[in-house]
Enzyme design. Structure first.
Site, PDB file in Angstrom:
ATOM      1  CE  LYS A  79      45.790  18.672  -0.811  1.00 19.44           C
ATOM      2  NZ  LYS A  79      44.351  18.450  -0.624  1.00 19.44           N
TER       3      LYS A  79
HETATM    4  C1  E4P Z   1      43.750  15.120   0.077  1.00 19.22           C
HETATM    5  O1  E4P Z   1      44.738  15.778   0.031  1.00 19.22           O
HETATM    6  C2  E4P Z   1      42.829  14.961  -1.050  1.00 19.22           C
HETATM    7  O2  E4P Z   1      42.274  16.177  -1.396  1.00 19.22           O
HETATM    8  C3  E4P Z   1      41.793  13.938  -0.691  1.00 19.22           C
HETATM    9  O3  E4P Z   1      42.456  12.784  -0.197  1.00 19.22           O
HETATM   10  C4  E4P Z   1      40.877  13.567  -1.825  1.00 19.22           C
HETATM   11  O4  E4P Z   1      40.067  12.479  -1.460  1.00 19.22           O
HETATM   12  P1  E4P Z   1      38.763  12.038  -2.289  1.00 19.22           P
HETATM   13  O5  E4P Z   1      39.213  11.546  -3.624  1.00 19.22           O
HETATM   14  O6  E4P Z   1      38.157  10.957  -1.458  1.00 19.22           O
HETATM   15  O7  E4P Z   1      37.913  13.270  -2.394  1.00 19.22           O
END
Ligand code: E4P
Length: 216
Positions: free
Chosen positions: A83
């Site tokens: 990622k």
């Molecule tokens: C997932 O891949 C993301 O990092 C995550 O959904 C971010 O969520 P948040 O905006 O609630 O931190």
């Protein structure tokens, strides 16, 4: 539509897996930090119980370092997806890792143009952040729907759109309506999706009535 769990908590992943709800996992440094454990140990533990894609986020900031870190992390498990945040160096790394057969997710996508660039660079998954846009009074759901509409017109781009930063069940409903491929959902929102007061009332009544007429 696939459901990924947006968590690094092993016990939660295990329980949701037992309900057939885990097509894959997304993590980020914040979610790993919440476990109070080390990144490598947590990702390896997740890989031991989840067969689908496990998203592990890099923290390097130059393309060379991201590629090196990505290769190292990918060696921990065949199903690991690297990622990578959306920026210039990130896209260079996405392109290079893709050439080497290592799948990537581009994260922190907040516009359709960013999604187009990430798709072109070869990302396997694109992560528009719905909730964080809503937080600043912009329309996160419209972004996810726009990306699905635009990329849906180009079947040769094989990436999947994975809506992230999901905050409540209404987000899930609207994202599902928009034809997005994957929703990554935090456990708290899965819990909210599970419950309905009429279901709970109905179960209580059935059990009460069964006690008067069922054997045993
Ligand atoms: C997932 O891949 C993301 O990092 C995550 O959904 C971010 O969520 P948040 O905006 O609630 O931190």
């Amino acid at each position: 539509m696939k459901i990924f769990l947006d968590t690094a908590e092993i016990s939660v992943i295990q329980e949701m897996k037992e309900m057939g709800l885990v097509d894959g996992i997304t993590t980020n440094p914040t979610l790993i930090a919440k476990t109070g454990r080390g990144f490598e140990e947590v990702i390896k533990d997740i890989c031991a119980i989840v067969e689908g894609p496990v998203n592990a986020e890099i923290t390097s900031t130059t393309a060379d370092e991201i590629v090196e870190e990505g290769k190292k992390i990918h060696a921990w498990g065949e199903q690991i997806v690297i990622k990578i945040p959306m920026d210039r160096e990130g896209l260079k790394a996405v392109w290079r890792l893709t050439q080497e057969g290592i799948p990537t997710t581009v994260t922190l996508i907040f516009s359709v143009p960013q999604a187009i660039l990430a798709a072109k660079a070869g990302a396997r998954y694109l992560c528009p952040f719905v909730g964080r846009l809503d937080d600043i009074s912009e329309d996160g759901l419209a972004l996810a729907a726009d990306i699905a509409m635009v990329l849906g017109q180009y079947p040769d781009w094989t990436c999947e759109i994975m809506a992230a930063s999901v905050r409540h069940p209404m987000h899930v409903i609207e994202i599902a309506r928009s034809g997005v491929d994957i929703i990554t959902i935090p456990p708290k929102v899965i819990d909210q999706m599970l419950h309905h007061p009429l279901t709970e009332k109905g179960i209580e009544q059935f059990l009460k009535d069964a006690a008067t007429c069922y054997p045993g």
